[in-house]
Design an enzyme around this catalytic site. Structure first.
Site, mmCIF file in Angstrom:
data_model
loop_
_atom_site.group_PDB
_atom_site.id
_atom_site.type_symbol
_atom_site.label_atom_id
_atom_site.label_comp_id
_atom_site.label_asym_id
_atom_site.label_seq_id
_atom_site.Cartn_x
_atom_site.Cartn_y
_atom_site.Cartn_z
ATOM 1 N N HIS A 95 -14.438 37.830 1.208
ATOM 2 C CA HIS A 95 -13.380 36.823 0.574
ATOM 3 C C HIS A 95 -13.015 35.946 1.516
ATOM 4 O O HIS A 95 -12.940 36.004 2.832
ATOM 5 C CB HIS A 95 -11.952 37.860 0.358
ATOM 6 C CG HIS A 95 -11.575 38.466 1.558
ATOM 7 N ND1 HIS A 95 -11.752 39.629 1.662
ATOM 8 C CD2 HIS A 95 -10.342 38.214 1.976
ATOM 9 C CE1 HIS A 95 -11.061 40.195 2.685
ATOM 10 N NE2 HIS A 95 -10.427 39.261 3.171
ATOM 11 N N HIS A 97 -9.752 33.248 2.383
ATOM 12 C CA HIS A 97 -8.399 33.066 2.426
ATOM 13 C C HIS A 97 -8.419 31.550 2.140
ATOM 14 O O HIS A 97 -8.747 30.883 3.067
ATOM 15 C CB HIS A 97 -7.696 33.253 3.598
ATOM 16 C CG HIS A 97 -7.649 34.806 3.784
ATOM 17 N ND1 HIS A 97 -6.495 35.673 3.653
ATOM 18 C CD2 HIS A 97 -8.552 35.789 4.314
ATOM 19 C CE1 HIS A 97 -6.719 36.786 3.736
ATOM 20 N NE2 HIS A 97 -7.931 36.899 4.429
#
Ligand code: AMP
Length: 135
Positions: A95, A97
């Protein structure tokens, strides 16, 4: 194999998330423990534990999507820039950020900064809408 991470559960709708953007391959939602309000996570729906496991096409497309989100965050949150980090200490589903930042703030060690929780679900929704409507 089923993606048993918290992000797999969000993708399948088994746990709630404040979704900012979704298409057939990517999902963006507010981080539940934001470093700054508007802190967004962008994930591929396909699970790769680490960035180095993701195919080039996913990497290329997710960073283009990240930049669209960054522009929307600049517009919707009036932040000066967006910090982009790939960490992965906690959730083994690659992922990105995206953290809104202001030039006036004191800079210290990125994700180690104090967190800035939302006062309520309603406040989180306000941030979600500011970003989503600027996309
Ligand atoms: P890391 O794996 O170190 O990049 O950190 C994982 C991030 O996921 C942290 O910033 C958490 O606050 C965030 N996170 C964990 N669970 C959730 C959730 N249910 N919804 C939104 N964000 C989450």
């Amino acid at each position: 194999m089923q993606n048993d991470t918290v992000f797999g559960k969000i993708i399948r709708g088994e746990i709630p998330a404040t979704k900012v953007y979704e298409d057939d391959r990517f999902l963006a939602f507010l981080d539940i423990n934001p470093v700054a309000k508007g802190h967004t996570l962008l994930i591929p729906k396909e699970q790769y534990a680490w960035i180095h496991e993701a195919p080039d096409e996913i990497i290329a497309d997710i960073f283009v999507k990240a930049n669209h989100l960054i522009r929307a965050m600049r517009k919707g949150l009036s932040c000066d820039f967006v910090q982009v980090s790939v960490v992965g200490n906690e959730v083994p589903h690659f992922h990105i950020h995206l953290i809104p930042r202001f030039l006036t703030e004191e800079v210290s060690g990125h994700l180690l900064r104090a967190h800035e929780p939302y006062a309520s679900d309603e406040e989180a929704q306000v941030y979600r809408t500011r970003i989503a409507s600027a996309l």
